[in-house]
Design a protein around this motif. Structure first.
Motif, PDB file in Angstrom:
ATOM      1  N   CYS A 217      48.995  50.673   8.471  1.00 23.59           N
ATOM      2  CA  CYS A 217      48.893  49.869   7.260  1.00 23.59           C
ATOM      3  C   CYS A 217      47.884  48.728   7.414  1.00 23.59           C
ATOM      4  N   GLU A 218      47.313  48.557   8.599  1.00 25.80           N
ATOM      5  CA  GLU A 218      46.331  47.514   8.806  1.00 25.80           C
ATOM      6  C   GLU A 218      44.953  47.980   8.328  1.00 25.80           C
ATOM      7  N   PHE A 219      44.230  47.082   7.700  1.00 27.15           N
ATOM      8  CA  PHE A 219      42.885  47.442   7.247  1.00 27.15           C
ATOM      9  C   PHE A 219      42.070  46.171   7.056  1.00 27.15           C
ATOM     10  N   SER A 220      40.762  46.349   7.049  1.00 28.80           N
ATOM     11  CA  SER A 220      39.838  45.248   6.787  1.00 28.80           C
ATOM     12  C   SER A 220      39.108  45.526   5.489  1.00 28.80           C
ATOM     13  N   TYR A 221      38.820  44.457   4.757  1.00 34.31           N
ATOM     14  CA  TYR A 221      38.059  44.627   3.520  1.00 34.31           C
ATOM     15  C   TYR A 221      36.642  45.027   3.863  1.00 34.31           C
ATOM     16  N   LYS A 222      36.120  46.039   3.194  1.00 35.68           N
ATOM     17  CA  LYS A 222      34.758  46.513   3.439  1.00 35.68           C
ATOM     18  C   LYS A 222      33.967  46.530   2.135  1.00 35.68           C
ATOM     19  N   GLY A 223      32.722  46.129   2.196  1.00 40.18           N
ATOM     20  CA  GLY A 223      31.845  46.217   1.028  1.00 40.18           C
ATOM     21  C   GLY A 223      32.042  45.073   0.066  1.00 40.18           C
ATOM     22  N   ASP A 224      31.050  44.829  -0.790  1.00 36.90           N
ATOM     23  CA  ASP A 224      31.086  43.722  -1.731  1.00 36.90           C
ATOM     24  C   ASP A 224      32.090  43.933  -2.844  1.00 36.90           C
TER      25      ASP A 224
END
Length: 226
Positions: A217-224
């Motif tokens: 469930c962990e994630f990083s925000y990617k892209g504008d």
């Protein structure tokens, strides 16, 4: 500061877009509106101390969070999530350093590691605040980095007070609906947290909560336009 002026000063640092601290400092010193000067100063504290991303720079993601504070949004979950993620990353890789608010981590040390001050107990009142206590304590310059390393390396279980004595047990949130763990949204992504761990702070029943599926469930925000 106009949008054009900000755009001209935005720098790409790794994966993030930042503005130099010295540009904000110039604004603090020269802006005619005292309230805005204080706001920019507070924003700088958020970017340089609470959510450090690049040395000497303030991440634009921090400005978005700071802008929402006036709307009543609390930064506490984001601060918890960033601290939790940074400590997790150090443990998993067995290297690196803590990236977060070192001052808050120091407050936690003083609150829970009683051997630091050679005091086996503390008397807490209903209005006790560890933050106020650490703010009024004279800063010691005689504690070297080597002393800190030796202290942390030699800690035993009996040296740590896991329960925070100033927390008065009442209703404890330890579940979100039918879920034993929930994602804490960060300013750069999300990390999962088990609210059941809070029970340790209250000195309640000790057990290891279900953690299956946490990492997925962990994630990083990617892209504008994420």
């Amino acid at each position: 500061m106009s949008e054009q002026r900000i755009t001209a000063r935005i720098k790409q640092k790794g994966e993030c877009k930042c503005i130099l601290w010295r540009n904000l400092r110039d604004l603090i010193l020269a802006h005619p509106d005292m309230k805005k000067r204080v706001d920019v100063f507070a924003l700088s504290i958020y970017g340089l101390i609470l959510f450090p991303r690049a040395l000497g720079h303030v991440d634009e993601a921090v400005t978005n969070l700071f802008d929402r504070l006036s709307k009543g949004v609390t930064p506490v979950p984001a601060i918890l999530a960033e601290s939790f993620r940074s400590l997790n990353a150090c443990i998993r890789s067995r290297e690196g350093r803590f990236v977060g608010c070192a001052q808050l981590l120091l407050v936690w040390f003083h609150s829970h590691f009683w051997k630091m001050d050679k005091i086996s107990y503390r008397v807490f009142s209903d209005n006790y605040s560890p933050l106020k206590e650490i703010a009024t304590t004279p800063k010691r310059d005689d504690v070297s980095e080597e002393n800190w390393v030796a202290l942390l390396q030699n800690l035993q279980e009996e040296d740590i007070e896991w329960r925070a004595p100033w927390l008065v047990p009442s209703e404890i949130l330890f579940r979100c609906g039918s879920f034993d763990w929930v994602p804490l949204l960060r300013i750069w992504g999300a990390i999962c947290y088990a609210p059941l761990l809070v029970l340790r702070q209250y000195g309640s029943r000790q057990f290891i909560p279900a953690t299956h599926g946490l990492e997925q469930c962990e994630f990083s925000y990617k892209g504008d336009n994420y």
